[in-house]
Design a protein around this motif. Structure first.
Motif, PDB file in Angstrom:
ATOM      1  N   VAL B 155     -30.742 -20.502  45.091  1.00  0.00           N
ATOM      2  CA  VAL B 155     -30.245 -21.729  44.461  1.00  0.00           C
ATOM      3  C   VAL B 155     -30.329 -21.605  42.940  1.00  0.00           C
ATOM      4  O   VAL B 155     -29.383 -21.964  42.223  1.00  0.00           O
ATOM      5  N   PHE B 156     -31.416 -21.081  42.445  1.00  0.00           N
ATOM      6  CA  PHE B 156     -31.585 -20.902  40.991  1.00  0.00           C
ATOM      7  C   PHE B 156     -30.509 -19.956  40.451  1.00  0.00           C
ATOM      8  O   PHE B 156     -29.887 -20.224  39.419  1.00  0.00           O
ATOM      9  N   ASP B 157     -30.291 -18.845  41.175  1.00  0.00           N
ATOM     10  CA  ASP B 157     -29.280 -17.885  40.727  1.00  0.00           C
ATOM     11  C   ASP B 157     -27.885 -18.511  40.759  1.00  0.00           C
ATOM     12  O   ASP B 157     -27.073 -18.319  39.856  1.00  0.00           O
ATOM     13  N   ASP B 158     -27.664 -19.285  41.810  1.00  0.00           N
ATOM     14  CA  ASP B 158     -26.374 -19.944  41.990  1.00  0.00           C
ATOM     15  C   ASP B 158     -26.052 -20.873  40.818  1.00  0.00           C
ATOM     16  O   ASP B 158     -24.916 -20.957  40.348  1.00  0.00           O
ATOM     17  N   GLU B 159     -27.081 -21.574  40.324  1.00  0.00           N
ATOM     18  CA  GLU B 159     -26.882 -22.536  39.235  1.00  0.00           C
ATOM     19  C   GLU B 159     -27.171 -21.912  37.865  1.00  0.00           C
ATOM     20  O   GLU B 159     -27.074 -22.603  36.846  1.00  0.00           O
ATOM     21  N   GLY B 160     -27.577 -20.652  37.858  1.00  0.00           N
ATOM     22  CA  GLY B 160     -27.857 -19.971  36.593  1.00  0.00           C
ATOM     23  C   GLY B 160     -29.067 -20.539  35.864  1.00  0.00           C
ATOM     24  O   GLY B 160     -29.071 -20.640  34.631  1.00  0.00           O
ATOM     25  N   VAL B 161     -30.082 -20.917  36.598  1.00  0.00           N
ATOM     26  CA  VAL B 161     -31.298 -21.502  36.008  1.00  0.00           C
ATOM     27  C   VAL B 161     -32.431 -20.479  36.121  1.00  0.00           C
ATOM     28  O   VAL B 161     -32.567 -19.810  37.151  1.00  0.00           O
ATOM     29  N   ALA B 162     -33.233 -20.387  35.056  1.00  0.00           N
ATOM     30  CA  ALA B 162     -34.361 -19.430  35.066  1.00  0.00           C
ATOM     31  C   ALA B 162     -35.452 -19.915  36.011  1.00  0.00           C
ATOM     32  O   ALA B 162     -35.668 -21.123  36.150  1.00  0.00           O
TER      33      ALA B 162
END
Lengths: 296, 434
Positions: B155-162
């Motif tokens: 999910v983090f990768d999907d939204e580009g969040v660290a």
């Protein structure tokens, strides 16, 4: 022979009005059926969702958008559920308990009800009220005394605590049967007595055959209550292999999570006997309850 | 003739004595049977339980263990019934309810004088907070747990969040939750805390809901740190990045946390537990573990727990029961359970290091969490928090969770909770103690 045009007209009008009435009935029936089918679909939704969940992977359970029909059904979930816990054994245990309880209820309730419905004896009304009052005592209150009682009788971890009470009559069934028997004309008893029948003969040859609707209620309710009973088996049984299916299903709830896909599969299989019994007994059941309600 | 008679009598008497002694000897060698109630489920598979018992019986041929394996949901009712009845309680059982603790045997002397086991092998925080009661050791710790934040890396990768870090703050939590929120995917950034004055509250400096001597609510429940923590909650709710209480009621998993939503990728972060790590792992989800966020400068807290196995104080075989208890809760039994049940986390640090996934990042994150100070260290000596005060001040929590008050009303709402909180405390302390 000449036909009166006025009569011809009347007959045509009658035919037309009959046709119109039939058409109206047809539309009305169509609407009723459409509503009933829609309602049935709504009521079936949880069962359908249960079936759908039982065929999913854990990561698909709460996925959005929800998949009503899994694209990759996991039929192996059923094998996994039945392999993980002895569910087949648990269902057999439930069946044994159900049969034993039904026999007990059928033996006890009509006999006790017959006494209340047909005979006069000292303190009859007091005893009847006492018996009725037992319906109002929550089952949980009796648990600790019953636990001590069965412990001292060395019956813990046997099926006796789950079976014996049925042979002493359930207040609800006794009340139900008593009310039903009171609606059976006493003249039938008198006629049988003139023919030489005694009290037992009257009960088994006259009264019980006429009590079929009420007895169906006793059978179906005993089936449902015993099959679904959770609290008493967990208090009185110890052996891992002796649990009924109601307790067996609880194993799917772990300390931290529930295996929903396996749990739903096992639950779906476990309710099949209930659905089958209800399907075959529903006419008698509804008729029985209605008869008791109207006449009682 | 006479002497022959006496000889025969003596011989018979000897024979009789020998018989008695042999019967007595045989009786002494009869195996003792212990009764043991335990639970099984995903976390403790039934075969693993039986394997521990078989290993124990092989080592102790004079002791048999009659185990009753029941479902988690069944255990409480059964144990409460048996304890209330005062009889039929097994020699060994779980004592996870505080109400049952007076029925457990004091094990302090046995533990301190037994060369085979020592309290030092157990995780100190878990041992002191969960099996020491009224200065007595009333059980041994078993499976340990803790709350921590799990994050779904996909999910983090999907939204580009660290990914969150070990030293993240409560404000970071809100910002990340907002960044992860995705309406199109019906995805929330993170879940909401489950109650005030748990680890997160303490990490924000709101340490206690009332004074340590259990006399005063004023200045604690409505103190500046508490107001800041409740205001943080208000901001989180207002962000729209978390499921509502209704959402969680429907989509959560029976009080065990929204693990299914997390696994489905509809919740980017969730405060979960060790069992959730196993569920997530088995579902093939890529995840990480961090402690609950903390305001820099405050102590690091964790909401942890341990199951405890104890001996009934009226057991007829306390010595044999102790032999089994130290085997079950000690390294031999715990190793078998850990190796055969992935969801089992022993309270013994040396064994935790042998866990199958010990080298993974998420497992190391979990081990880090265990080192924090436990909320139970305050709670266990202040039973009135859970016993009464939390109910008295529940309204403030609910009003914020339901979005019923404005941000600038938080202080006034908490001020209004002082009176019912104090009343609850005053009523409770004489009853449950300070």
């Amino acid at each position: 022979m000449r036909i009166d045009p006025a009569r011809l007209n009347a007959s045509e009008q009658l035919r037309r009005s009959t046709r119109q009435r039939r058409a109206k009935m047809l539309v009305w029936h169509a609407i009723i059926y459409a509503v009933m089918i829609s309602l049935a679909c709504v009521f079936m939704l949880p069962i359908f969702w249960m079936a759908s969940t039982s065929l999913k992977l854990p990561r698909e359970l709460m996925a959005w958008p929800p998949e009503w029909i899994p694209s990759n059904p996991q039929w192996g979930n059923y094998a996994e559920a039945f392999g993980k816990y002895p569910l087949a054994r648990y269902m057999l245990n439930s069946a044994i308990l159900v049969i034993a309880n039904i026999v007990g209820a059928l033996l006890s309730a009509p006999v006790i009800a017959y006494g209340f419905a047909r005979f006069n004896f000292p303190f009859k009304n007091v005893l009847f009220i006492l018996m009725l009052s037992m319906m109002m005592v929550p089952g949980h209150i009796k648990l600790i005394p019953l636990y001590v009682l069965y412990l001292r009788l060395d019956l813990i971890d046997t099926y006796w605590p789950l079976i014996l009470p049925a042979y002493f009559g359930s207040p609800f069934f006794i009340f139900l049967m008593t009310q039903f028997m009171r609606t059976i004309p006493r003249e039938l008893d008198d006629a049988a007595r003139i023919d030489g029948a005694g009290p037992w003969s009257i009960l088994y040859r006259i009264i019980i055959p006429l009590c079929r609707p009420a007895l169906t209620v006793v059978v179906v309710f005993t089936f449902l209550w015993t099959w679904n009973d959770f609290l008493e088996p967990i208090i009185f049984l110890r052996d891992y292999d002796s649990f009924p299916i109601s307790v067996g299903l609880a194993f799917f709830q772990g300390r931290y999570s529930i295996e929903w896909h396996l749990f739903m599969g096992a639950t779906l299989v476990s309710i099949i006997p209930i659905l089958v019994v209800y399907f075959f007994a529903q006419r008698h059941l509804i008729g029985g309850l209605a008869a008791i309600g109207i006449k009682g | 003739m006479k002497s022959a008679f006496f000889k025969n009598v003596l011989a018979l008497a000897n024979l009789f004595m020998l018989l008695l002694v042999s019967i007595g000897g045989a009786a002494a060698q009869d195996p003792v049977t212990l009764t043991w109630w335990t639970t099984s489920g995903r976390d403790s598979p039934e075969p693993a339980i039986r394997n521990v018992i078989a290993a124990f019986e092989a080592e102790h041929p004079n002791i048999k263990v009659d185990v009753s394996i029941m479902a988690e949901g069944a255990y409480n009712d059964l144990m409460s019934t048996a304890i209330a009845a005062g009889e039929g309680v097994p020699d060994l059982a779980w004592y996870w309810s505080n109400n049952w603790l007076p029925q457990a045997l004091d094990l302090t002397d046995r533990l301190d004088n037994d060369p085979d086991i020592s309290r030092d092998i157990f995780h100190t925080e878990y041992f002191n907070n969960w099996v020491v009661w009224n200065d007595m050791v009333i059980a041994l710790p078993y499976d340990i747990g803790a709350n921590f934040v799990m994050y779904n890396k996909d999910v983090f990768d999907d939204e580009g969040v660290a990914y969150p870090t070990q030293d993240w703050t409560p404000q970071d939590y809100i910002e990340i939750a907002k960044a992860l929120r995705n309406e199109d995917k019906r995805r929330w950034g993170g879940d909401r805390p489950r109650g005030p004055f748990r680890a997160l509250w303490r990490n924000m400096g709101a340490t206690n809901p009332y004074s340590d001597d259990s006399t005063t609510v004023e200045g604690y429940i409505n103190g500046p740190e508490s107001v800041a923590a409740y205001t943080w909650l208000w901001d989180l709710v207002d962000s729209g990045a978390t499921p509502t209480p209704a959402d969680l009621e429907v989509l959560g998993t029976e009080g065990t946390g929204p693990v299914d939503l997390f696994i489905a990728g509809r919740l980017g972060m969730a405060t979960l537990n060790p069992g959730s790590m196993v569920s997530t792992l088995e579902a093939g989800v890529n995840f990480g573990v961090v402690p609950e966020p903390r305001v820099p400068g405050n102590e690091n807290w964790v909401h942890g727990w341990a199951l405890r196995a104890g001996i009934w104080k009226n057991s007829e075989h306390p010595d044999e029961a102790w032999e089994f208890l130290k085997f079950w809760n000690g390294p031999p039994g715990q190793r078998i359970l850990m190796e055969q049940g992935l969801g089992h986390f022993p309270p013994i640090p040396s064994l935790l290091a042998e866990y199958e996934y010990a080298d993974t990042e998420w497992y190391q994150g979990f081990l880090n969490v265990l080192d924090a100070t436990q909320t139970a260290s305050w709670r266990k000596d202040h039973p009135c928090w859970r016993g009464a005060v939390i109910r008295g001040v529940r309204d403030a929590w609910d009003l914020i969770m339901l979005g019923e008050i404005e941000r600038d009303e938080v202080q006034a709402t908490l001020d209004a909770m002082v009176e019912p909180g104090q009343a609850a405390l005053d009523e409770c302390v004489p009853r449950l103690g300070g």
